[in-house]
Write an enzyme that holds these catalytic residues in place. Structure first.
Site, PDB file in Angstrom:
ATOM      1  N   GLY A  37      54.195  47.454  35.808  1.00 44.84           N
ATOM      2  CA  GLY A  37      53.654  48.022  34.573  1.00 44.84           C
ATOM      3  C   GLY A  37      54.686  48.906  33.885  1.00 44.84           C
ATOM      4  O   GLY A  37      55.807  49.065  34.375  1.00 44.84           O
ATOM      5  N   GLN A  75      43.231  48.075  40.109  1.00 41.92           N
ATOM      6  CA  GLN A  75      43.952  46.962  39.469  1.00 41.92           C
ATOM      7  C   GLN A  75      45.375  46.845  40.005  1.00 41.92           C
ATOM      8  O   GLN A  75      46.056  45.849  39.755  1.00 41.92           O
ATOM      9  CB  GLN A  75      44.048  47.181  37.941  1.00 41.92           C
ATOM     10  N   SER A 119      41.066  37.322  42.029  1.00 43.69           N
ATOM     11  CA  SER A 119      41.647  36.303  41.152  1.00 43.69           C
ATOM     12  C   SER A 119      41.006  34.940  41.387  1.00 43.69           C
ATOM     13  O   SER A 119      40.645  34.586  42.517  1.00 43.69           O
ATOM     14  CB  SER A 119      43.146  36.232  41.453  1.00 43.69           C
ATOM     15  N   TYR A 143      50.074  34.701  46.973  1.00 42.58           N
ATOM     16  CA  TYR A 143      49.334  35.618  46.093  1.00 42.58           C
ATOM     17  C   TYR A 143      47.821  35.434  46.289  1.00 42.58           C
ATOM     18  O   TYR A 143      47.080  36.404  46.452  1.00 42.58           O
ATOM     19  CB  TYR A 143      49.705  35.352  44.635  1.00 42.58           C
ATOM     20  N   VAL A 173      43.652  36.119  32.440  1.00 43.84           N
ATOM     21  CA  VAL A 173      43.386  37.152  31.446  1.00 43.84           C
ATOM     22  C   VAL A 173      44.546  37.182  30.435  1.00 43.84           C
ATOM     23  O   VAL A 173      45.700  36.986  30.798  1.00 43.84           O
ATOM     24  CB  VAL A 173      43.266  38.519  32.138  1.00 43.84           C
ATOM     25  N   ARG A 211      42.741  25.877  31.910  1.00 37.54           N
ATOM     26  CA  ARG A 211      42.480  27.241  32.354  1.00 37.54           C
ATOM     27  C   ARG A 211      41.295  27.804  31.578  1.00 37.54           C
ATOM     28  O   ARG A 211      41.086  27.456  30.408  1.00 37.54           O
ATOM     29  CB  ARG A 211      43.702  28.147  32.087  1.00 37.54           C
ATOM     30  N   ASP A 273      50.715  26.378  41.757  1.00 39.69           N
ATOM     31  CA  ASP A 273      49.850  26.345  40.577  1.00 39.69           C
ATOM     32  C   ASP A 273      48.663  25.414  40.822  1.00 39.69           C
ATOM     33  O   ASP A 273      48.825  24.333  41.390  1.00 39.69           O
ATOM     34  CB  ASP A 273      50.633  25.828  39.357  1.00 39.69           C
TER      35      ASP A 273
END
Ligand SMILES: NC(=O)c1ccc[n+]([C@@H]2O[C@H](COP(=O)([O-])OP(=O)(O)OC[C@H]3O[C@@H](n4cnc5c(N)ncnc54)[C@H](O)[C@@H]3O)[C@@H](O)[C@H]2O)c1
Length: 311
Positions: A37, A75, A119, A143, A173, A211, A273
């Site tokens: 971030g 988060q 997720s 992940y 998102v 998606r 993916d």
């Protein structure tokens, strides 16, 4: 006035949550190490929050921040599939060890509820659509494995210690302030910045992968509703719009909004993916009244406007 701790509050989603809480008049504490971030995500609200530059991998750093807080919206994480494929250990440490620390600090501080970011990637190679929470998770990336581990710890802390936890499975998102520059950036900010620079974006695979793109305001609403609800403790819930779009269609819609006429470059699919993603959101609707309030087209328009303004 309720007090919220937002871990990862300097990130894309966290910084939207922080602003909405401040608009409601809540008291907000942020924990972030600014590893993925950015401090400038909080620039115009920094004077109104209690900012702790701290690492969630350090339990002792969390304890004083959680003292007296009502809710934790967790988060903070290393949020990328490709990065976890390259370096599974650092994803594990931030996402799994970090979450365990958040849960321990929340339990010991007597926090009312912890809502955490999970997720859609946890569904992985399970081909059934739409994704329903009762389906067996089948992670195909490190992940996704960390996010499923986060969920398992959250429900275990409810079972073992009575700490109320809710995991929210976000589906792709997007929105303003999502980082377009990182090596691991998400598709919509990359497409926006490429179109603005008059360059072709790269699509991995044939572009027919789909998606359930979810505008960030819907995710913010889900966090707050899940925190303040009385139902749902110990559970995991899909947070999405409940519609899906292919990457080829996404590019076409963005070109139309931004007045561009640019074709994609196609590269081989990326490891980890998933092919298709679409959520059934009825469980979150029933448990805490989640209802997407900004639809995909409106969200895409706001996002394109944000990136165009900064260009
Ligand atoms: N963006 C999406 O489409 C999406 C989809 C599913 C789930 N999620 C989850 O939502 C959450 C937020 O993601 P985002 O898209 O806003 O990403 P982001 O990278 O913008 O935000 C994550 C924040 O966590 C912070 N952070 C990372 N490691 C930390 C550590 N060890 N200690 C303290 N802070 C740390 C980062 O500095 C960053 O500000 C993550 O948990 C992610 O896994 C995001």
């Amino acid at each position: 006035m309720p007090c919220f701790v937002v871990t990862g509050g300097g990130g894309f989603i966290g910084s939207h949550i922080v602003r909405t809480l401040l608009d409601r008049g809540d008291s907000v504490r942020v924990v972030d190490d600014f590893s993925t971030g950015k401090r400038e995500n909080l620039a115009e609200v920094e004077a109104d929050i209690d900012l702790h530059v701290a690492d969630i991998r350090n339990l002792e750093a969390l304890r004083p921040v959680f003292e007296g807080a009502d809710y934790v919206l967790h988060q903070g994480a290393i949020p990328s599939v490709p990065r976890s494929v390259q370096d599974p250990i650092s994803s594990h440490e931030a996402n799994c060890t970090g979450t365990l620390n958040v849960l321990i600090a929340a339990r010991d501080a007597g926090v009312k509820r912890v809502v955490q970011a999970s997720s859609s990637s946890v569904y992985g190679s399970n081909p059934a659509l739409p994704k329903v929470e009762t389906m067996r998770p089948m992670p195909i990336s490190p992940y996704a494995a960390t996010k499923l581990t986060q969920e398992a710890y959250a429900s275990a802390f409810y079972g073992s210690f009575g700490l109320e936890t809710v995991s929210l499975r976000y589906f792709n998102v997007f929105g303003p302030r999502q980082d377009p520059k990182s090596q691991y950036a998400a598709v919509i900010p990359i497409f926006c910045t490429k179109l603005l620079a008059n360059q072709s974006p790269t699509i991995y695979g044939d572009g027919e992968q789909t998606r359930d793109f979810t505008y960030v305001a819907n995710v913010v609403q889900a966090n707050i509703k899940a925190a303040e609800a009385t139902d749902g403790a110990g559970g995991a819930f899909n947070i999405a719009c409940g519609q899906r779009l292919s990457l080829n269609d996404l590019l076409a819609r963005l070109c139309a909004i931004m007045g561009a006429d640019i074709e994609a470059i196609y590269e081989p699919e990326r490891v980890g993916d998933v092919k298709h993603s679409l959520a059934d959101i009825s469980a979150a609707q029933a448990a805490f009244g989640y209802e997407p309030s900004v639809d995909f087209d409106e969200g895409l328009r706001r996002t394109a406007e944000f990136f165009s303004a900064g260009a």
